[in-house]
Design a protein around this motif. Sequence first.
Motif, PDB file in Angstrom:
ATOM      1  N   SER A 175     -28.460  -6.730 -10.588  1.00  0.00           N
ATOM      2  CA  SER A 175     -28.808  -7.917  -9.192  1.00  0.00           C
ATOM      3  C   SER A 175     -30.317  -8.045  -8.891  1.00  0.00           C
ATOM      4  O   SER A 175     -31.006  -8.975  -8.578  1.00  0.00           O
ATOM      5  CB  SER A 175     -27.420  -7.873  -7.530  1.00  0.00           C
ATOM      6  N   ARG A 176     -30.671  -6.333  -8.577  1.00  0.00           N
ATOM      7  CA  ARG A 176     -31.960  -6.472  -8.392  1.00  0.00           C
ATOM      8  C   ARG A 176     -32.879  -7.070  -9.531  1.00  0.00           C
ATOM      9  O   ARG A 176     -33.833  -8.386  -8.904  1.00  0.00           O
ATOM     10  CB  ARG A 176     -32.616  -5.123  -7.443  1.00  0.00           C
ATOM     11  N   THR A 177     -32.385  -6.517 -11.023  1.00  0.00           N
ATOM     12  CA  THR A 177     -33.487  -7.477 -11.592  1.00  0.00           C
ATOM     13  C   THR A 177     -33.264  -8.606 -12.080  1.00  0.00           C
ATOM     14  O   THR A 177     -34.358  -9.139 -12.614  1.00  0.00           O
ATOM     15  CB  THR A 177     -33.394  -6.143 -12.835  1.00  0.00           C
ATOM     16  N   ASP A 178     -32.377  -9.160 -11.913  1.00  0.00           N
ATOM     17  CA  ASP A 178     -32.218 -10.456 -12.390  1.00  0.00           C
ATOM     18  C   ASP A 178     -31.202 -11.041 -10.968  1.00  0.00           C
ATOM     19  O   ASP A 178     -30.140 -11.397 -10.933  1.00  0.00           O
ATOM     20  CB  ASP A 178     -30.494 -10.714 -13.399  1.00  0.00           C
ATOM     21  N   PRO A 179     -32.535 -11.855 -10.297  1.00  0.00           N
ATOM     22  CA  PRO A 179     -31.967 -12.303  -9.171  1.00  0.00           C
ATOM     23  C   PRO A 179     -31.338 -13.625  -9.257  1.00  0.00           C
ATOM     24  O   PRO A 179     -31.513 -14.141 -10.774  1.00  0.00           O
ATOM     25  CB  PRO A 179     -33.068 -12.836  -8.384  1.00  0.00           C
ATOM     26  N   PRO A 180     -31.008 -14.864  -8.416  1.00  0.00           N
ATOM     27  CA  PRO A 180     -29.699 -16.160  -8.893  1.00  0.00           C
ATOM     28  C   PRO A 180     -31.786 -16.981  -8.950  1.00  0.00           C
ATOM     29  O   PRO A 180     -32.681 -16.866  -9.146  1.00  0.00           O
ATOM     30  CB  PRO A 180     -29.433 -16.331  -7.366  1.00  0.00           C
ATOM     31  N   ASP A 181     -30.671 -17.641 -10.153  1.00  0.00           N
ATOM     32  CA  ASP A 181     -31.720 -18.469 -11.585  1.00  0.00           C
ATOM     33  C   ASP A 181     -31.467 -19.850 -10.736  1.00  0.00           C
ATOM     34  O   ASP A 181     -30.396 -20.190  -9.968  1.00  0.00           O
ATOM     35  CB  ASP A 181     -32.394 -18.546 -12.727  1.00  0.00           C
ATOM     36  N   ASP A 182     -32.187 -21.358 -11.253  1.00  0.00           N
ATOM     37  CA  ASP A 182     -31.212 -22.401 -11.068  1.00  0.00           C
ATOM     38  C   ASP A 182     -29.655 -22.775 -11.692  1.00  0.00           C
ATOM     39  O   ASP A 182     -29.288 -23.672 -10.632  1.00  0.00           O
ATOM     40  CB  ASP A 182     -32.688 -23.055 -11.917  1.00  0.00           C
ATOM     41  N   ASN A 183     -29.319 -21.872 -13.009  1.00  0.00           N
ATOM     42  CA  ASN A 183     -28.838 -22.568 -13.215  1.00  0.00           C
ATOM     43  C   ASN A 183     -26.820 -21.510 -12.015  1.00  0.00           C
ATOM     44  O   ASN A 183     -26.479 -22.602 -12.458  1.00  0.00           O
ATOM     45  CB  ASN A 183     -28.625 -21.412 -14.341  1.00  0.00           C
ATOM     46  N   GLU A 184     -27.611 -20.678 -11.806  1.00  0.00           N
ATOM     47  CA  GLU A 184     -26.052 -19.644 -11.281  1.00  0.00           C
ATOM     48  C   GLU A 184     -26.483 -20.373  -9.891  1.00  0.00           C
ATOM     49  O   GLU A 184     -25.266 -20.931  -9.531  1.00  0.00           O
ATOM     50  CB  GLU A 184     -27.149 -18.346 -10.669  1.00  0.00           C
ATOM     51  N   LEU A 185     -27.889 -20.646  -8.914  1.00  0.00           N
ATOM     52  CA  LEU A 185     -27.265 -22.036  -7.664  1.00  0.00           C
ATOM     53  C   LEU A 185     -27.044 -23.406  -8.122  1.00  0.00           C
ATOM     54  O   LEU A 185     -26.173 -23.720  -6.918  1.00  0.00           O
ATOM     55  CB  LEU A 185     -29.426 -22.175  -7.313  1.00  0.00           C
ATOM     56  N   THR A 186     -27.079 -23.604  -8.730  1.00  0.00           N
ATOM     57  CA  THR A 186     -26.243 -25.385  -9.270  1.00  0.00           C
ATOM     58  C   THR A 186     -24.915 -24.643  -9.950  1.00  0.00           C
ATOM     59  O   THR A 186     -23.821 -25.794  -8.664  1.00  0.00           O
ATOM     60  CB  THR A 186     -27.153 -26.055 -10.723  1.00  0.00           C
ATOM     61  N   ARG A 187     -24.018 -24.241 -10.380  1.00  0.00           N
ATOM     62  CA  ARG A 187     -22.965 -23.521 -10.692  1.00  0.00           C
ATOM     63  C   ARG A 187     -22.724 -23.325  -8.951  1.00  0.00           C
ATOM     64  O   ARG A 187     -20.796 -23.553  -9.078  1.00  0.00           O
ATOM     65  CB  ARG A 187     -22.871 -22.096 -11.821  1.00  0.00           C
ATOM     66  N   HIS A 188     -22.969 -22.114  -8.410  1.00  0.00           N
ATOM     67  CA  HIS A 188     -22.420 -21.690  -7.122  1.00  0.00           C
ATOM     68  C   HIS A 188     -22.271 -23.187  -6.267  1.00  0.00           C
ATOM     69  O   HIS A 188     -21.384 -22.902  -5.480  1.00  0.00           O
ATOM     70  CB  HIS A 188     -23.699 -20.443  -6.506  1.00  0.00           C
ATOM     71  N   ARG A 189     -23.489 -23.839  -6.081  1.00  0.00           N
ATOM     72  CA  ARG A 189     -23.151 -25.218  -5.132  1.00  0.00           C
ATOM     73  C   ARG A 189     -22.068 -25.756  -5.704  1.00  0.00           C
ATOM     74  O   ARG A 189     -21.425 -26.403  -5.261  1.00  0.00           O
ATOM     75  CB  ARG A 189     -24.529 -25.812  -5.507  1.00  0.00           C
ATOM     76  N   GLN A 190     -22.005 -26.044  -6.785  1.00  0.00           N
ATOM     77  CA  GLN A 190     -21.108 -27.302  -8.071  1.00  0.00           C
ATOM     78  C   GLN A 190     -19.318 -26.375  -7.431  1.00  0.00           C
ATOM     79  O   GLN A 190     -18.728 -26.910  -6.797  1.00  0.00           O
ATOM     80  CB  GLN A 190     -20.728 -27.060  -9.042  1.00  0.00           C
ATOM     81  N   VAL A 191     -19.310 -25.084  -7.075  1.00  0.00           N
ATOM     82  CA  VAL A 191     -17.789 -24.527  -7.309  1.00  0.00           C
ATOM     83  C   VAL A 191     -17.737 -24.141  -6.206  1.00  0.00           C
ATOM     84  O   VAL A 191     -16.490 -24.971  -5.178  1.00  0.00           O
ATOM     85  CB  VAL A 191     -17.861 -22.537  -7.231  1.00  0.00           C
ATOM     86  N   SER A 192     -18.897 -24.974  -5.041  1.00  0.00           N
ATOM     87  CA  SER A 192     -18.529 -23.967  -3.198  1.00  0.00           C
ATOM     88  C   SER A 192     -18.077 -25.582  -3.002  1.00  0.00           C
ATOM     89  O   SER A 192     -17.043 -25.990  -2.263  1.00  0.00           O
ATOM     90  CB  SER A 192     -20.317 -23.783  -2.743  1.00  0.00           C
ATOM     91  N   LYS A 193     -18.430 -26.046  -3.609  1.00  0.00           N
ATOM     92  CA  LYS A 193     -17.948 -27.810  -2.816  1.00  0.00           C
ATOM     93  C   LYS A 193     -16.937 -28.099  -3.304  1.00  0.00           C
ATOM     94  O   LYS A 193     -15.797 -29.156  -2.640  1.00  0.00           O
ATOM     95  CB  LYS A 193     -19.307 -29.017  -4.155  1.00  0.00           C
ATOM     96  N   LEU A 194     -16.007 -28.100  -4.319  1.00  0.00           N
ATOM     97  CA  LEU A 194     -15.120 -28.207  -5.004  1.00  0.00           C
ATOM     98  C   LEU A 194     -13.973 -27.483  -4.197  1.00  0.00           C
ATOM     99  O   LEU A 194     -12.998 -27.880  -4.352  1.00  0.00           O
ATOM    100  CB  LEU A 194     -15.185 -27.687  -7.114  1.00  0.00           C
ATOM    101  N   GLN A 195     -14.247 -26.074  -4.698  1.00  0.00           N
ATOM    102  CA  GLN A 195     -13.418 -25.112  -3.713  1.00  0.00           C
ATOM    103  C   GLN A 195     -13.277 -24.724  -2.200  1.00  0.00           C
ATOM    104  O   GLN A 195     -12.212 -24.477  -1.447  1.00  0.00           O
ATOM    105  CB  GLN A 195     -13.995 -23.817  -4.606  1.00  0.00           C
TER     106      GLN A 195
END
Length: 211
Positions: A175-195
């Motif tokens: 998690s330290r060496t690979d912080p959230p990028d745009d793809n992960e943040l976008t996916r997280h936002r989409q899933v959070s909205k659905l779920q």
Amino acid sequence: MKNTKLTTLFLTLLLLPLFVTGQNTRFSDPDTVARDQFWGTLHAGGGTSFFCETPFTSKGFTMTEGHIYPLAIVRSSLGCGTSRQCDQDNRYRQIASDLHNMVPVTSRVEMRRRNARYEQLGAGAREDECGNRESAQFFEPPHRVKGDVARTVAYMVDTYNLPWVGTSMVMKTWSRTDPPDDNELTRHRQVSKLQGNQNPFVADPNRLENL
């Protein structure tokens, strides 16, 4: 580019308070969720596979919904029996329906990794064309998604009281060496909205350090 990333992060943080931190309480039918929400909504326009970045336009025969935290280990932890038996267990159905744990995976990769535990492997481990490395029952994903894996595993462990599927030390390092990028943040936002709930380890990666 820097301003774009800062804007994306700002918008993500702005929207996060709209979502609840906690369990998936909206979905409890894994097959329907996979068909309607995962493939029918999140990936209705196609995308790329999680571990290999293989492009796809539809599910087809070569793609499947993979679970970053393996469902076999969920079944073992719950003690609900076989896959068929666990399908009758409401707790299992809730966990198996969680979209935060679901990613598109090529069927070939899924056959090799679906029951494996995660580990930082030595130099002698076999590596495939996508950068995945395997050794016995252990699996190491490519660097570009190690943080995604770590934050999803942490979410499943913390949210559903499940055992680690790799040491917490490895997950924290990834998690330290690979912080959230745009793809992960976008996916997280989409899933959070659905779920209706967020993964707090994506919203605040530093939280993993205290788990």
